[in-house]
Design a protein around this motif. Sequence first.
Motif, mmCIF file in Angstrom:
data_model
loop_
_atom_site.group_PDB
_atom_site.id
_atom_site.type_symbol
_atom_site.label_atom_id
_atom_site.label_comp_id
_atom_site.label_asym_id
_atom_site.label_seq_id
_atom_site.Cartn_x
_atom_site.Cartn_y
_atom_site.Cartn_z
ATOM 1 N N MET A 1 42.623 -24.052 -0.823
ATOM 2 C CA MET A 1 43.971 -24.227 -0.299
ATOM 3 C C MET A 1 44.968 -24.303 -1.439
ATOM 4 S SD MET A 1 45.439 -27.443 1.897
ATOM 5 C CE MET A 1 43.951 -27.448 2.881
ATOM 6 N N ALA A 2 46.128 -23.691 -1.259
ATOM 7 C CA ALA A 2 47.158 -23.725 -2.294
ATOM 8 C C ALA A 2 47.685 -25.123 -2.477
ATOM 9 C CB ALA A 2 48.297 -22.782 -1.911
ATOM 10 N N MET A 3 47.887 -25.528 -3.708
ATOM 11 C CA MET A 3 48.392 -26.851 -4.025
ATOM 12 C C MET A 3 49.747 -26.738 -4.693
ATOM 13 S SD MET A 3 46.078 -28.935 -2.977
ATOM 14 C CE MET A 3 44.350 -28.933 -2.497
ATOM 15 N N ALA A 4 50.557 -27.775 -4.511
ATOM 16 C CA ALA A 4 51.854 -27.803 -5.172
ATOM 17 C C ALA A 4 51.659 -28.077 -6.650
ATOM 18 C CB ALA A 4 52.732 -28.889 -4.547
ATOM 19 N N ASP A 5 52.575 -27.581 -7.462
ATOM 20 C CA ASP A 5 52.518 -27.808 -8.894
ATOM 21 C C ASP A 5 52.795 -29.268 -9.217
ATOM 22 O OD1 ASP A 5 54.145 -24.656 -9.591
ATOM 23 O OD2 ASP A 5 52.026 -25.145 -9.379
ATOM 24 N N ASP A 6 52.128 -29.810 -10.218
ATOM 25 C CA ASP A 6 52.346 -31.177 -10.668
ATOM 26 C C ASP A 6 53.524 -31.174 -11.630
ATOM 27 O OD1 ASP A 6 52.230 -33.776 -11.404
ATOM 28 O OD2 ASP A 6 50.144 -33.754 -12.060
ATOM 29 N N ALA A 7 54.737 -31.220 -11.067
ATOM 30 C CA ALA A 7 55.955 -31.139 -11.859
ATOM 31 C C ALA A 7 56.960 -32.127 -11.300
ATOM 32 C CB ALA A 7 56.508 -29.716 -11.805
ATOM 33 N N PRO A 8 57.993 -32.478 -12.081
ATOM 34 C CA PRO A 8 58.992 -33.411 -11.581
ATOM 35 C C PRO A 8 59.572 -32.940 -10.251
ATOM 36 C CG PRO A 8 59.315 -33.038 -13.920
ATOM 37 C CD PRO A 8 58.284 -32.062 -13.472
ATOM 38 N N GLY A 9 59.557 -33.859 -9.274
ATOM 39 C CA GLY A 9 60.137 -33.532 -7.982
ATOM 40 C C GLY A 9 59.185 -32.820 -7.038
ATOM 41 N N ALA A 11 55.512 -32.405 -4.764
ATOM 42 C CA ALA A 11 54.606 -33.269 -4.015
ATOM 43 C C ALA A 11 53.189 -32.963 -4.466
ATOM 44 C CB ALA A 11 54.768 -33.033 -2.519
ATOM 45 N N VAL A 12 52.542 -33.899 -5.087
ATOM 46 C CA VAL A 12 51.209 -33.704 -5.637
ATOM 47 C C VAL A 12 50.190 -34.379 -4.729
ATOM 48 C CG1 VAL A 12 49.737 -34.067 -7.649
ATOM 49 C CG2 VAL A 12 52.191 -33.670 -7.942
ATOM 50 N N VAL A 13 49.090 -33.700 -4.451
ATOM 51 C CA VAL A 13 48.057 -34.254 -3.580
ATOM 52 C C VAL A 13 47.289 -35.355 -4.299
ATOM 53 C CG1 VAL A 13 45.924 -33.745 -2.345
ATOM 54 C CG2 VAL A 13 47.828 -32.130 -2.252
ATOM 55 N N GLN A 14 47.222 -36.518 -3.657
ATOM 56 C CA GLN A 14 46.450 -37.637 -4.182
ATOM 57 C C GLN A 14 44.984 -37.503 -3.787
ATOM 58 O OE1 GLN A 14 47.815 -40.404 -5.872
ATOM 59 N NE2 GLN A 14 45.865 -41.451 -6.094
ATOM 60 N N ASN A 15 44.757 -37.306 -2.491
ATOM 61 C CA ASN A 15 43.391 -37.100 -2.013
ATOM 62 C C ASN A 15 43.424 -36.430 -0.641
ATOM 63 O OD1 ASN A 15 43.531 -39.294 0.056
ATOM 64 N ND2 ASN A 15 43.677 -40.586 -1.779
ATOM 65 N N GLN A 16 42.245 -35.986 -0.187
ATOM 66 C CA GLN A 16 42.116 -35.339 1.107
ATOM 67 C C GLN A 16 40.947 -35.942 1.857
ATOM 68 O OE1 GLN A 16 42.390 -31.007 1.057
ATOM 69 N NE2 GLN A 16 43.000 -31.035 -1.085
ATOM 70 N N ALA A 298 41.760 -29.862 5.352
ATOM 71 C CA ALA A 298 41.530 -31.302 5.502
ATOM 72 C C ALA A 298 42.409 -31.845 6.618
ATOM 73 C CB ALA A 298 41.825 -32.028 4.197
ATOM 74 N N GLN A 299 41.851 -32.717 7.450
ATOM 75 C CA GLN A 299 42.612 -33.270 8.572
ATOM 76 C C GLN A 299 43.723 -34.215 8.112
ATOM 77 O OE1 GLN A 299 40.012 -35.002 11.516
ATOM 78 N NE2 GLN A 299 38.767 -33.161 11.679
ATOM 79 N N ALA A 300 43.567 -34.789 6.943
ATOM 80 C CA ALA A 300 44.607 -35.663 6.384
ATOM 81 C C ALA A 300 44.713 -35.398 4.892
ATOM 82 C CB ALA A 300 44.275 -37.129 6.640
ATOM 83 N N ILE A 301 45.922 -35.166 4.428
ATOM 84 C CA ILE A 301 46.183 -34.904 3.015
ATOM 85 C C ILE A 301 47.208 -35.926 2.544
ATOM 86 C CG2 ILE A 301 47.013 -33.230 1.325
ATOM 87 C CD1 ILE A 301 46.168 -31.012 3.298
ATOM 88 N N THR A 302 46.797 -36.766 1.600
ATOM 89 C CA THR A 302 47.652 -37.849 1.127
ATOM 90 C C THR A 302 48.338 -37.454 -0.169
ATOM 91 O OG1 THR A 302 46.145 -39.473 2.098
ATOM 92 C CG2 THR A 302 47.718 -40.288 0.472
ATOM 93 N N MET A 303 49.657 -37.643 -0.193
ATOM 94 C CA MET A 303 50.437 -37.290 -1.362
ATOM 95 C C MET A 303 50.481 -38.443 -2.380
ATOM 96 S SD MET A 303 51.157 -34.283 -0.652
ATOM 97 C CE MET A 303 51.230 -33.184 0.766
ATOM 98 N N LYS A 304 50.655 -38.089 -3.625
ATOM 99 C CA LYS A 304 50.752 -39.075 -4.692
ATOM 100 C C LYS A 304 52.175 -39.607 -4.753
ATOM 101 C CE LYS A 304 50.064 -39.592 -9.706
ATOM 102 N NZ LYS A 304 49.696 -38.880 -10.956
#
Length: 323
Positions: A1-9, A11-16, A298-304
């Motif tokens: 699955m495509a993930m957002a870039d870890d950059a200022p502003g 949304a970074v995935v914490q866990n799934q 993933a049924q739940a994706i938690t953001m950092k």
Amino acid sequence: MAMADDAPGSAVVQNQSSASCTNASPSRATLKGMVVGFSQSENEQNPFRAAETASVKAAAKQAGVARLLYTNANDSQAKQVADVQSMISQGAKAIIVAPLNATGLQPALEQAAEKNIPVVTIDRATAGTPCRDFITFLGSDFTVQGQRSADAMNVATGGKAKIVEIQGAYGNSVETQRTQGFADQLKKYPGMVLVAAQTGNWSATDAQKVMEQLLLAHPDIDALYSHADVMTLGAMRAIQQAGKKPGTDVRIVSIDGTRSLVQAIAGGSAQADVETNPRFGPQAFGTLKAWFNGDKVAQAITMKDTLYTKDNASAALSSGSTY
């Protein structure tokens, strides 16, 4: 699955979650040229909602969708149901929803399920059966947010405080979990006492009135835990009008991470703010892409979420990571 870039502003995935959903009949359809719906729940005078909508619209443009059907329920459950049903009638092949409440969307979700339209829920969870009524939930861990707020309050007060809590509107998972997380974690700190708690309905005006009442009823309170920055700002006005100094006479821990509150931390009128990152757009569209391709979702994706304090507030403001 495509993930957002870890950059200022971003949304970074914490866990799934380990539980996932998979499209049994993947169409391999591309998002480019597709009609997609986005149902916002609340007025965008709230910075969180404005940033959330901007993120979804930007991601839709990046994905090349033919049309993004955007609606705002403006705090009406009935309107949100009607909005989603209208999107289905207009030919939406996928729908992103920021639910207003933990219940009430079922008629719209059932209609989407009947037509095999994938629904992604963001920010607030809603009742339903994963993989049928919605394919995933993207959001923060609200219980952990409450726990982190209690830990931050312990640091801010030196472990001794008389606290009042301004809660979000009753009836959604955000308020319930932020309340419970804070209460559970507070048990670790016997010197901190929760004197009173009352809803501010996610409103600056309501929160200001509530804080005025709490200060009259409990003039010796010296700490505030608020479920949302918009309410915190209203409460701060009440504190000032009562002749007290926010951040000094009443130490403040909030949740959201808006620019206004982080500025208050940098200026010393608040102590801490647990971020709720609203930039779900890239992850939501990445999830839809995975679904149409037949990949596991993933049924739940938690953001950092970041914890803003005096130590990092100025740097966060300079970097643009606040909203």
